[in-house]
Design a protein around this motif. Sequence first.
Motif, PDB file in Angstrom:
ATOM      1  N   ASN A   1      13.428  70.147 -12.831  1.00 43.54           N
ATOM      2  CA  ASN A   1      14.450  69.115 -12.654  1.00 43.54           C
ATOM      3  C   ASN A   1      14.887  69.017 -11.202  1.00 43.54           C
ATOM      4  O   ASN A   1      15.100  67.913 -10.674  1.00 43.54           O
ATOM      5  N   THR A   2      15.017  70.166 -10.543  1.00 43.91           N
ATOM      6  CA  THR A   2      15.381  70.172  -9.119  1.00 43.91           C
ATOM      7  C   THR A   2      14.299  69.474  -8.298  1.00 43.91           C
ATOM      8  O   THR A   2      14.600  68.672  -7.405  1.00 43.91           O
ATOM      9  N   ALA A   3      13.042  69.770  -8.600  1.00 42.07           N
ATOM     10  CA  ALA A   3      11.941  69.100  -7.901  1.00 42.07           C
ATOM     11  C   ALA A   3      11.998  67.597  -8.144  1.00 42.07           C
ATOM     12  O   ALA A   3      11.720  66.802  -7.229  1.00 42.07           O
ATOM     13  N   GLY A   4      12.368  67.203  -9.355  1.00 41.58           N
ATOM     14  CA  GLY A   4      12.503  65.780  -9.665  1.00 41.58           C
ATOM     15  C   GLY A   4      13.546  65.096  -8.802  1.00 41.58           C
ATOM     16  O   GLY A   4      13.372  63.943  -8.404  1.00 41.58           O
ATOM     17  N   VAL A   5      14.616  65.803  -8.492  1.00 37.90           N
ATOM     18  CA  VAL A   5      15.646  65.256  -7.597  1.00 37.90           C
ATOM     19  C   VAL A   5      15.073  65.071  -6.198  1.00 37.90           C
ATOM     20  O   VAL A   5      15.240  64.018  -5.576  1.00 37.90           O
ATOM     21  N   TYR A   6      14.383  66.073  -5.690  1.00 35.84           N
ATOM     22  CA  TYR A   6      13.777  65.964  -4.357  1.00 35.84           C
ATOM     23  C   TYR A   6      12.704  64.879  -4.314  1.00 35.84           C
ATOM     24  O   TYR A   6      12.467  64.278  -3.263  1.00 35.84           O
ATOM     25  N   ALA A   7      12.066  64.606  -5.429  1.00 34.27           N
ATOM     26  CA  ALA A   7      11.010  63.595  -5.476  1.00 34.27           C
ATOM     27  C   ALA A   7      11.559  62.171  -5.458  1.00 34.27           C
ATOM     28  O   ALA A   7      10.838  61.235  -5.148  1.00 34.27           O
ATOM     29  N   ASP A   8      12.829  62.011  -5.778  1.00 35.69           N
ATOM     30  CA  ASP A   8      13.440  60.675  -5.842  1.00 35.69           C
ATOM     31  C   ASP A   8      14.426  60.508  -4.686  1.00 35.69           C
ATOM     32  O   ASP A   8      15.543  61.033  -4.740  1.00 35.69           O
TER      33      ASP A   8
END
Length: 157
Positions: free
Chosen positions: A125-132
Amino acid sequence: MAAPEVTFSELVNRPVDTVKKLHGARALQVRRRDGEDLVLSTASRAAEEAEVTSATTKLFVAMMQKDDRVRTLATEVLPTVFPWVRFLPKPDVQAFVVELMDVLEAAESLGNPAPVAHVIAMWKNTAGVYADPEVLAVLKKRGDDLGEVAAPDSTTA
């Protein structure tokens, strides 16, 4: 190889015939209409899988604790196992490796993989934040702290 599938009704209505389908299969996936699917396996198979998982976890954690090169290698190969780590800043990738190892060891000692799955999900989920970029910008935006949030009133629920 995917497990053979049966319906829950088939298991209930023809249990002996359904269980016979386990012969030569690792498990049966029991499809349910009213809930989460189930996996039917033999107790010996489940014990074998738990033993393999435990041994692999212990070996991996011991190697990580013993040698800095193993930690470095694990960090380098992590994108192969979890491609989404490419979106994390490098210090966070290292933090993920450390936390994953700690939780793997602790969860193995309990015989409960749920904490490991939780750690992986949280880092994903944290990676998803950085990806957006839009979400990341909103979360990085400085603003006024509105203070402590009051607990919900249980009488209105």
